[in-house]
Design an enzyme around this catalytic site. Structure first.
Site, short mmCIF file in Angstrom:
data_model
loop_
_atom_site.label_atom_id
_atom_site.label_comp_id
_atom_site.label_asym_id
_atom_site.label_seq_id
_atom_site.Cartn_x
_atom_site.Cartn_y
_atom_site.Cartn_z
N LYS A 9 0.84 -1.20 0.00
CA LYS A 9 0.00 0.00 0.00
C LYS A 9 0.88 1.26 0.00
O LYS A 9 2.10 1.18 0.20
CB LYS A 9 -0.92 -0.03 1.23
CG LYS A 9 -1.93 -1.19 1.21
CD LYS A 9 -2.84 -1.11 2.44
CE LYS A 9 -3.85 -2.25 2.45
NZ LYS A 9 -4.75 -2.14 3.63
N TYR A 49 -12.45 -2.17 -3.16
CA TYR A 49 -12.95 -2.16 -1.79
C TYR A 49 -14.47 -2.14 -1.73
O TYR A 49 -15.03 -1.74 -0.70
CB TYR A 49 -12.36 -0.96 -1.04
CG TYR A 49 -10.92 -1.15 -0.59
CD1 TYR A 49 -10.56 -2.26 0.19
CD2 TYR A 49 -9.93 -0.24 -0.92
CE1 TYR A 49 -9.25 -2.44 0.61
CE2 TYR A 49 -8.62 -0.41 -0.49
CZ TYR A 49 -8.28 -1.51 0.27
OH TYR A 49 -6.99 -1.70 0.71
N PHE A 57 -15.41 4.00 7.20
CA PHE A 57 -14.06 4.35 6.77
C PHE A 57 -13.83 4.21 5.26
O PHE A 57 -12.71 4.36 4.79
CB PHE A 57 -13.02 3.53 7.55
CG PHE A 57 -13.20 2.02 7.41
CD1 PHE A 57 -12.68 1.34 6.32
CD2 PHE A 57 -13.87 1.29 8.39
CE1 PHE A 57 -12.83 -0.04 6.18
CE2 PHE A 57 -14.03 -0.08 8.27
CZ PHE A 57 -13.50 -0.75 7.16
N ARG A 85 -1.73 -14.43 3.73
CA ARG A 85 -2.48 -13.74 4.79
C ARG A 85 -1.83 -13.97 6.15
O ARG A 85 -1.76 -13.07 6.97
CB ARG A 85 -3.94 -14.23 4.82
CG ARG A 85 -4.73 -13.96 3.55
CD ARG A 85 -5.39 -12.62 3.51
NE ARG A 85 -6.39 -12.44 4.54
CZ ARG A 85 -7.13 -11.33 4.64
NH1 ARG A 85 -6.97 -10.33 3.78
NH2 ARG A 85 -8.02 -11.20 5.59
N THR A 91 -5.25 -7.87 10.44
CA THR A 91 -5.56 -6.58 9.82
C THR A 91 -5.15 -5.40 10.72
O THR A 91 -4.53 -4.45 10.26
CB THR A 91 -7.09 -6.47 9.56
OG1 THR A 91 -7.49 -7.59 8.79
CG2 THR A 91 -7.42 -5.19 8.82
N ARG A 102 2.78 -7.02 9.08
CA ARG A 102 2.11 -5.95 9.85
C ARG A 102 2.63 -5.91 11.28
O ARG A 102 2.76 -4.83 11.87
CB ARG A 102 0.59 -6.15 9.80
CG ARG A 102 0.00 -5.83 8.42
CD ARG A 102 -1.39 -6.40 8.29
NE ARG A 102 -2.08 -5.96 7.08
CZ ARG A 102 -3.20 -6.52 6.63
NH1 ARG A 102 -3.73 -7.55 7.27
NH2 ARG A 102 -3.77 -6.07 5.52
N ASN A 112 -1.70 -0.14 7.18
CA ASN A 112 -1.20 -1.46 7.56
C ASN A 112 -0.39 -2.13 6.45
O ASN A 112 -0.34 -3.34 6.32
CB ASN A 112 -2.34 -2.35 8.09
CG ASN A 112 -3.43 -2.58 7.07
OD1 ASN A 112 -3.35 -2.11 5.93
ND2 ASN A 112 -4.45 -3.32 7.44
N HIS A 115 -1.86 -5.32 1.31
CA HIS A 115 -3.15 -5.96 1.05
C HIS A 115 -2.90 -7.36 0.49
O HIS A 115 -1.97 -7.55 -0.29
CB HIS A 115 -3.97 -5.17 0.01
CG HIS A 115 -5.10 -6.00 -0.54
ND1 HIS A 115 -6.30 -6.15 0.12
CD2 HIS A 115 -5.17 -6.80 -1.64
CE1 HIS A 115 -7.06 -6.98 -0.57
NE2 HIS A 115 -6.41 -7.39 -1.65
N GLU A 126 -9.62 -9.50 -7.92
CA GLU A 126 -8.66 -8.42 -7.69
C GLU A 126 -7.54 -8.42 -8.74
O GLU A 126 -7.11 -7.36 -9.19
CB GLU A 126 -8.09 -8.53 -6.27
CG GLU A 126 -9.18 -8.25 -5.23
CD GLU A 126 -8.78 -8.60 -3.79
OE1 GLU A 126 -7.63 -9.03 -3.57
OE2 GLU A 126 -9.64 -8.42 -2.90
P1 RTP Z 1 -6.81 -5.89 3.12
O1 RTP Z 1 -8.15 -6.09 2.46
O2 RTP Z 1 -6.27 -4.50 3.00
O3 RTP Z 1 -5.82 -6.95 2.78
O4 RTP Z 1 -7.01 -6.08 4.68
P2 RTP Z 1 -7.90 -7.14 5.41
O5 RTP Z 1 -8.55 -8.09 4.47
O6 RTP Z 1 -7.02 -7.70 6.48
O7 RTP Z 1 -8.98 -6.19 6.05
P3 RTP Z 1 -10.41 -5.75 5.49
O8 RTP Z 1 -11.42 -6.11 6.52
O9 RTP Z 1 -10.61 -6.23 4.10
O10 RTP Z 1 -10.26 -4.18 5.49
C1 RTP Z 1 -9.64 -3.52 4.41
C2 RTP Z 1 -8.74 -2.43 4.92
O11 RTP Z 1 -9.54 -1.40 5.47
C3 RTP Z 1 -8.81 -0.75 6.48
N1 RTP Z 1 -9.61 -0.69 7.67
N2 RTP Z 1 -9.74 0.41 8.36
N3 RTP Z 1 -10.56 2.34 10.26
C4 RTP Z 1 -10.92 1.07 10.42
O12 RTP Z 1 -11.57 0.68 11.36
C5 RTP Z 1 -10.53 0.11 9.40
N4 RTP Z 1 -10.88 -1.17 9.36
C6 RTP Z 1 -10.28 -1.68 8.24
C7 RTP Z 1 -7.54 -1.53 6.74
O13 RTP Z 1 -6.44 -0.86 6.14
C8 RTP Z 1 -7.80 -2.85 6.05
O14 RTP Z 1 -6.61 -3.43 5.59
MG MG Z 2 -9.65 -7.51 2.78
#
Ligand code: RTP
Ligand code: MG
Length: 148
Positions: A9, A49, A57, A85, A91, A102, A112, A115, A126
């Site tokens: 990122k 997203y 957010f 992962r 996350t 991370r 973080n 992705h 994706e």
């Molecule tokens: P990613 O998609 O980025 O690989 O991360 P992930 O699956 O571990 O997490 P996901 O639930 O898909 O969330 C996507 C990204 O959104 C941001 N986030 N911000 N402010 C908040 O509470 C919040 N929660 C999630 C994070 O950067 C997360 O990687």
């Molecule tokens: Mg995700």
């Protein structure tokens, strides 16, 4: 062989972590089949997203991922989706184990570092958002025989 979409990122690129992150997946034994430094468009970010569209957010997330270049990658290998992962860590960096990407380099959930696709369906979707088929290469490496 399974493929996944991984992306350093904007915070990871700004903090000069591309090499460190690529190195971890190479050393693990996975094979890079596509990579590029790129500016994500607003359209690509919103599509990527889409599952978070209703979350508070979402706007910040789109602004962040389009704020500065990312390093987009496709990696191949057995169980690469789940293993990547694990290597990335939880996350929210407050929960990500030491030793994970991370866990080592991120301090807040909004920045973080990396992705990674969370399922085969997400990976296919994706990869399609960020790469054209002609940007992905198929090639053999003798080292695979020493990994699998
Ligand atoms: P990613 O998609 O980025 O690989 O991360 P992930 O699956 O571990 O997490 P996901 O639930 O898909 O969330 C996507 C990204 O959104 C941001 N986030 N911000 N402010 C908040 O509470 C919040 N929660 C999630 C994070 O950067 C997360 O990687
Ligand atoms: Mg995700």
């Amino acid at each position: 062989m399974e493929r996944t979409y991984l992306m350093v990122k904007p915070d990871g690129v700004q903090r000069n972590l591309i090499g460190e992150i690529v190195s971890r997946f190479e050393k693990k034994g996975f094979q890079l089949v596509g990579a590029k430094l790129m500016q994500v468009s607003k359209d690509q970010a919103e599509t990527h997203y889409a599952e978070h569209k209703e979350r508070p957010f979402f706007g910040e997330l789109v602004d962040f991922i389009t704020s500065s270049p990312v390093f987009a990658m496709v990696w191949e290998g057995e169980n690469v989706i789940a293993t990547a992962r694990q290597m990335m860590g939880a996350t929210n960096p407050k929960d990500s184990a030491p030793g994970t990407i991370r866990g080592e380099y991120a301090a807040t959930v909004g920045k973080n570092i990396i992705h990674g696709s969370d399922s085969p369906a997400s990976a296919e979707r994706e990869i399609g958002i960020f790469f054209n088929q002609n940007e992905l290469v198929e090639y053999s490496k003798l080292i695979k025989e020493w990994v699998y």
